[in-house]
Design a protein around this motif. Structure first.
Motif, mmCIF file in Angstrom:
data_model
loop_
_atom_site.group_PDB
_atom_site.id
_atom_site.type_symbol
_atom_site.label_atom_id
_atom_site.label_comp_id
_atom_site.label_asym_id
_atom_site.label_seq_id
_atom_site.Cartn_x
_atom_site.Cartn_y
_atom_site.Cartn_z
ATOM 1 N N LEU A 239 0.821 -1.207 0.000
ATOM 2 C CA LEU A 239 0.000 0.000 0.000
ATOM 3 C C LEU A 239 0.855 1.257 0.000
ATOM 4 O O LEU A 239 0.502 2.256 -0.645
ATOM 5 C CB LEU A 239 -0.936 -0.016 1.203
ATOM 6 N N ARG A 240 1.977 1.245 0.708
ATOM 7 C CA ARG A 240 2.887 2.399 0.674
ATOM 8 C C ARG A 240 3.443 2.605 -0.730
ATOM 9 O O ARG A 240 3.612 3.735 -1.193
ATOM 10 C CB ARG A 240 4.035 2.193 1.654
ATOM 11 N N GLU A 241 3.708 1.506 -1.423
ATOM 12 C CA GLU A 241 4.257 1.585 -2.781
ATOM 13 C C GLU A 241 3.234 2.109 -3.790
ATOM 14 O O GLU A 241 3.547 3.002 -4.600
ATOM 15 C CB GLU A 241 4.733 0.193 -3.210
ATOM 16 N N LEU A 242 2.007 1.589 -3.731
ATOM 17 C CA LEU A 242 1.035 1.863 -4.790
ATOM 18 C C LEU A 242 0.017 2.943 -4.437
ATOM 19 O O LEU A 242 -0.617 3.491 -5.344
ATOM 20 C CB LEU A 242 0.294 0.568 -5.148
ATOM 21 N N CYS A 243 -0.149 3.217 -3.148
ATOM 22 C CA CYS A 243 -1.162 4.192 -2.722
ATOM 23 C C CYS A 243 -0.536 5.233 -1.803
ATOM 24 O O CYS A 243 -0.945 5.380 -0.631
ATOM 25 C CB CYS A 243 -2.311 3.488 -2.012
ATOM 26 N N PRO A 244 0.438 5.980 -2.284
ATOM 27 C CA PRO A 244 1.162 6.905 -1.404
ATOM 28 C C PRO A 244 0.298 8.035 -0.857
ATOM 29 O O PRO A 244 0.679 8.667 0.135
ATOM 30 C CB PRO A 244 2.274 7.449 -2.314
ATOM 31 N N ASN A 245 -0.864 8.276 -1.454
ATOM 32 C CA ASN A 245 -1.729 9.361 -0.986
ATOM 33 C C ASN A 245 -2.809 8.891 -0.007
ATOM 34 O O ASN A 245 -3.640 9.691 0.416
ATOM 35 C CB ASN A 245 -2.389 10.044 -2.182
ATOM 36 N N HIS A 246 -2.778 7.611 0.315
ATOM 37 C CA HIS A 246 -3.755 7.056 1.249
ATOM 38 C C HIS A 246 -3.081 6.752 2.584
ATOM 39 O O HIS A 246 -1.918 6.387 2.629
ATOM 40 C CB HIS A 246 -4.356 5.755 0.707
ATOM 41 N N TRP A 247 -3.838 6.884 3.677
ATOM 42 C CA TRP A 247 -3.295 6.454 4.965
ATOM 43 C C TRP A 247 -3.584 4.971 5.180
ATOM 44 O O TRP A 247 -4.436 4.364 4.512
ATOM 45 C CB TRP A 247 -3.815 7.298 6.113
ATOM 46 N N VAL A 248 -2.838 4.392 6.141
ATOM 47 C CA VAL A 248 -2.945 2.962 6.451
ATOM 48 C C VAL A 248 -3.151 2.811 7.949
ATOM 49 O O VAL A 248 -2.434 3.411 8.757
ATOM 50 C CB VAL A 248 -1.678 2.202 6.018
ATOM 51 N N THR A 249 -4.146 2.004 8.330
ATOM 52 C CA THR A 249 -4.416 1.730 9.739
ATOM 53 C C THR A 249 -4.830 0.278 9.885
ATOM 54 O O THR A 249 -4.857 -0.489 8.924
ATOM 55 C CB THR A 249 -5.516 2.676 10.282
ATOM 56 N N THR A 250 -5.120 -0.137 11.103
ATOM 57 C CA THR A 250 -5.803 -1.403 11.362
ATOM 58 C C THR A 250 -6.632 -1.226 12.613
ATOM 59 O O THR A 250 -6.520 -0.208 13.308
ATOM 60 C CB THR A 250 -4.832 -2.582 11.482
ATOM 61 N N ASN A 251 -7.473 -2.204 12.917
ATOM 62 C CA ASN A 251 -8.486 -2.005 13.974
ATOM 63 C C ASN A 251 -8.415 -3.083 15.037
ATOM 64 O O ASN A 251 -8.025 -4.216 14.782
ATOM 65 C CB ASN A 251 -9.889 -1.974 13.361
ATOM 66 N N GLY A 252 -8.817 -2.714 16.248
ATOM 67 C CA GLY A 252 -8.931 -3.674 17.334
ATOM 68 C C GLY A 252 -7.736 -3.654 18.264
ATOM 69 O O GLY A 252 -6.642 -3.213 17.899
ATOM 70 N N LEU A 253 -7.941 -4.122 19.484
ATOM 71 C CA LEU A 253 -6.873 -4.234 20.477
ATOM 72 C C LEU A 253 -7.015 -5.599 21.120
ATOM 73 O O LEU A 253 -7.858 -5.795 21.992
ATOM 74 C CB LEU A 253 -6.987 -3.122 21.524
ATOM 75 N N PHE A 254 -6.176 -6.543 20.698
ATOM 76 C CA PHE A 254 -6.315 -7.921 21.143
ATOM 77 C C PHE A 254 -4.984 -8.447 21.674
ATOM 78 O O PHE A 254 -3.936 -7.820 21.537
ATOM 79 C CB PHE A 254 -6.850 -8.792 20.000
ATOM 80 N N GLY A 255 -5.033 -9.635 22.267
ATOM 81 C CA GLY A 255 -3.898 -10.165 22.995
ATOM 82 C C GLY A 255 -2.731 -10.565 22.120
ATOM 83 O O GLY A 255 -2.858 -10.794 20.911
ATOM 84 N N HIS A 256 -1.574 -10.640 22.745
ATOM 85 C CA HIS A 256 -0.343 -11.139 22.134
ATOM 86 C C HIS A 256 0.076 -10.311 20.931
ATOM 87 O O HIS A 256 0.599 -10.838 19.951
ATOM 88 C CB HIS A 256 -0.486 -12.606 21.724
ATOM 89 N N LEU A 257 -0.156 -9.016 21.008
ATOM 90 C CA LEU A 257 0.259 -8.108 19.945
ATOM 91 C C LEU A 257 0.670 -6.781 20.556
ATOM 92 O O LEU A 257 -0.119 -6.141 21.267
ATOM 93 C CB LEU A 257 -0.886 -7.893 18.950
ATOM 94 N N ASP A 258 1.905 -6.379 20.261
ATOM 95 C CA ASP A 258 2.402 -5.067 20.668
ATOM 96 C C ASP A 258 1.870 -4.048 19.664
ATOM 97 O O ASP A 258 2.490 -3.788 18.633
ATOM 98 C CB ASP A 258 3.929 -5.083 20.698
ATOM 99 N N SER A 259 0.705 -3.498 19.963
ATOM 100 C CA SER A 259 0.057 -2.571 19.033
ATOM 101 C C SER A 259 0.811 -1.257 18.919
ATOM 102 O O SER A 259 0.679 -0.550 17.914
ATOM 103 C CB SER A 259 -1.389 -2.320 19.470
ATOM 104 N N HIS A 260 1.603 -0.908 19.932
ATOM 105 C CA HIS A 260 2.451 0.277 19.840
ATOM 106 C C HIS A 260 3.524 0.082 18.778
ATOM 107 O O HIS A 260 3.745 0.947 17.923
ATOM 108 C CB HIS A 260 3.101 0.569 21.186
ATOM 109 N N GLN A 261 4.204 -1.071 18.814
ATOM 110 C CA GLN A 261 5.229 -1.354 17.816
ATOM 111 C C GLN A 261 4.624 -1.452 16.419
ATOM 112 O O GLN A 261 5.183 -0.931 15.445
ATOM 113 C CB GLN A 261 5.954 -2.651 18.171
ATOM 114 N N LEU A 262 3.485 -2.128 16.321
ATOM 115 C CA LEU A 262 2.792 -2.241 15.035
ATOM 116 C C LEU A 262 2.526 -0.864 14.445
ATOM 117 O O LEU A 262 2.769 -0.614 13.256
ATOM 118 C CB LEU A 262 1.478 -2.996 15.235
ATOM 119 N N THR A 263 2.032 0.049 15.269
ATOM 120 C CA THR A 263 1.710 1.397 14.798
ATOM 121 C C THR A 263 2.972 2.168 14.460
ATOM 122 O O THR A 263 3.054 2.829 13.414
ATOM 123 C CB THR A 263 0.890 2.136 15.858
ATOM 124 N N ASP A 264 3.970 2.098 15.331
ATOM 125 C CA ASP A 264 5.224 2.809 15.086
ATOM 126 C C ASP A 264 5.841 2.416 13.746
ATOM 127 O O ASP A 264 6.344 3.261 13.000
ATOM 128 C CB ASP A 264 6.232 2.514 16.204
#
Length: 688
Positions: A239-264
């Protein structure tokens, strides 16, 4: 720099599934959305079979027509990558993509999220469908951004396919380099668990009494988090390669995932799915449960990832699957209340789940704004009211910062380790909830922040008070950071089991509380877990502390404290069992600040008693509100906005001692404001 959502005008919208409905409904649906002042929809996150009905054959015409129709009505679109739901042709041809339970049971097609993150062929197929979608929709005028997958680690957060075991082995090699280092970190000398060849290393497998090596199990959680991030990166890179004018996110806060690192590493901002009725169906313990108000705690955790964020799914109706979960209908006003709850805590874009309740499938009882019959109902009326309000005042809210001078600290390492460790795992949830309630009922806004390796003293020093209740795993670096915070004038509250483990989860051979013992000026003389059948002792506060009519109980785990420094004050003692009269809580001045230590888990009363003595109070002393009202502050370029949220089923009377206007009302407030049941007000100083 924090990763936040940026918008000039508040964005309100809804999740929409054009593949579920006859095309003849689209135009009327989109027209009504615009009449409700909605401006954005999310589509596509479960539609892989529509996009690729046969391997290598791609069809995007249905969604192109839907996006064209949305654009004609002035709606913007968030595209979801559909990788949470691999098609039947894919799982039949490539069964190695399926997830497997710890006992070796393969999860078959027929649900969702039945894949694993480490199958090479699945990663290739996910990269391809993402690339094809990006190529097709990169320049569509309606599309503004992308949601990766859907709710990473929802449904299950453990993975044991052959691909996962193989990937874990390589992960462990990269982390430890040699088997000697791995064996030392995992303490495998115990019970002859020592590994002598890398081929023997797997993820934790089924064991007698379901009791794998705890240090191995901690690394399992770290590996799963890294696997999710690596999997998400495949799509984000496309998406960064082909859609440089769009933002990228994901949803939810669930176990066994460092969502801070994912976002960073991968996202422009984080998004959350807010369902407050879960807190009603599964209430917190103790007196005066917070119920849906407890969801403010979850939203505060999201704010630590992205100070300004998106609610990708905001609950709008009753919830449930046909075979599990039974959540009641929101009462009149609650849907609007929860919307402003999200806005108070940092949401500048909110999408309701969903536009219309599904007539088929597992979620036929997970209701949307519209019922099956598509006629007007009270949820439609309530969403319309919110849409019109935000169209009028939303621009005054976007970009505003949440103001808090206190924070509750969490960290992933202890959350993951505590899942398996029943001696210390339950403590953090108990104390964190008690402290959040204490702050809420005293109308003191509070942040929830995560202690990370990149956390700095500046991150902590902006708070007058930090509550870090039960950090069993604590590094020397973290201990030094906390000491510097207190020395600089901060107030720190710690609790039992602090600092007794190192970063591998092994117990330190030093007096507890380990690396912060010298800061606290105490050691732990003795301790006991409170057995499930046991009765926790009371505690008795020293003169000047606590209230006579409150019930102070030392929950879950008891440490008998021994002051080691003359500056330590005994604040409370145990009032029961063989350690009656022994110190239970201490306070020590240190530098310009102070540190408190409690040898148990906090109940509501104990947290409130300590809070009474801390150097912090409500920042809005010009507002007198009853306990059923949440008070929070957002600041936009120096303009203060006070949110008042009534979680009660009865009206709430609020006294206001400054000249203010209610942005959601009829203008100036004359000294008194009555909030309807589940009502909301946003106050702005009249001279601003």
């Amino acid at each position: 720099m924090s990763k936040s959502f940026r918008t000039d005008a508040f964005m309100l919208g809804v999740c929409y599934y054009p593949e579920h409905w006859e095309e003849t409904l689209w135009e009327d649906d989109f027209r009504r959305m615009r009449e409700m002042d909605m401006s954005v929809i999310r589509v596509g996150e479960f539609a892989w079979t529509i996009f690729e009905p046969v391997e290598g054959e791609f069809r995007f015409d249905l969604f192109e027509r839907a996006l064209d129709a949305a654009h004609r009505h002035g709606l913007q679109v968030i595209m979801g990558t559909p990788t949470a739901t691999p098609p039947a042709w894919l799982t039949e041809k490539y069964p190695e993509v399926l997830n497997v339970s710890q006992k070796g049971v393969t999860y078959r097609h027929g649900m969702r999220r039945h894949y694993n993150y480490n199958s090479p062929i699945y990663r290739d197929l996910c990269e391809r469908i993402t690339r094809k979608m990006a190529e097709r929709f990169a320049n569509h005028p309606a599309v503004i951004g992308w949601q990766l997958d859907n709710e990473f680690n929802c449904e299950t957060s453990v993975f044991y396919s052959d691909a996962d075991h193989a990937a874990f082995r390589e992960w462990a090699k990269a982390k430890y380099e040699t088997l000697d280092r791995l064996n030392k970190a995992w303490g495998t000398v115990v019970w002859s668990q020592t590994y002598t060849n890398w081929s023997q290393v797997y993820l934790p497998r089924a064991t007698v009494n379901d009791s794998p090596n705890p240090h191995h199990a901690l690394d399992e959680k770290r590996f799963i988090s890294d696997s999710v991030i690596s999997f998400a990166k495949v799509q984000a890179d496309v998406l960064r390669e082909l859609c440089p004018n769009h933002w990228v996110t994901t949803n939810g806060l669930f176990g066994h995932l460092d969502s801070h690192q994912l976002t960073d590493e991968l996202l422009d901002f984080f998004s959350y799915d807010s369902y407050p009725l879960f807190a009603v169906a599964y209430p917190d313990g103790g007196d005066n449960p917070l119920l849906d108000r407890r969801w403010s705690s979850s939203l505060s955790a999201i704010r630590s990832i992205s100070p300004l964020f998106c609610i990708m799914e905001q609950q709008s109706g009753p919830g449930g699957w046909v075979n599990r979960m039974k959540l009641p209908a929101p009462k009149p006003g609650q849907m609007r209340l929860w919307t402003y709850q999200s806005i108070l805590h940092g949401a500048d874009m909110i999408l309701y789940f969903r536009w219309r309740t599904a007539t088929m499938g597992t979620e036929i009882y997970w209701h949307g704004i519209n019922d099956y019959h598509n006629q007007d109902n009270r949820r439609v009326a309530e969403a319309t009211r919110v849409g019109h309000e935000l169209a009028a005042v939303g621009q005054q809210l976007t970009g505003a910062s949440f103001l808090a001078e206190a924070a509750i600290i969490r960290d992933y390492e202890n959350e993951w380790d505590g899942e398996f460790d029943h001696w210390q795992g339950p403590l953090s949830g108990q104390s964190g909830n008690a402290w959040f309630k204490a702050f809420q009922f005293r109308h003191i806004p509070v942040d929830i922040i995560y202690m990370r390796r990149k956390t700095t003293l500046a991150d902590l020093a902006k708070y007058k008070v930090l509550v870090y209740p039960h950090a069993a795993i604590m590094s020397d670096d973290t201990a030094a950071l906390l000491e510097a915070y207190v020395a600089g004038g901060g107030t720190l509250i710690l609790g039992s089991r602090t600092g007794f483990k190192d970063e591998t989860g092994q117990c330190r051979m030093m007096p507890f509380p380990g690396p912060v013992a010298s800061l606290c000026g105490i050691t732990v003389e003795d301790f006991t877990v409170i057995a499930d059948s046991g009765t926790p002792p009371d505690i008795a506060f020293a003169e000047g502390y606590g209230q006579e009519d409150a019930k102070y109980t030392a929950l879950l785990f008891n440490e008998i404290l021994r002051p080691e420094d003359p500056s330590v004050e005994t604040v409370a003692v145990y009032d029961g069992d063989y350690y009656a009269g022994k110190p239970a809580m201490t306070r020590r001045p240190y530098g310009q600040g102070e540190v408190w230590y409690y040898g148990a888990a906090f109940n509501d009363a104990a947290a409130d008693a300590v809070l009474e003595k801390l150097p912090i109070a409500t920042p809005a002393d010009w507002i007198d509100a009853p306990r059923q009202v949440e008070l929070g502050l957002r600041d936009k370029n120096g303009e203060l906005l006070a949110f008042l949220l009534n979680y009660g089923s009865t009206p709430a009377t609020v006294a206001v001692h400054k000249e203010v206007v209610n942005l959601l009302g009829d203008g100036p407030v004359d000294g008194k404001l009555v909030l309807e049941p589940y009502g909301v007000a946003i106050l702005k100083l009249a001279d601003n």
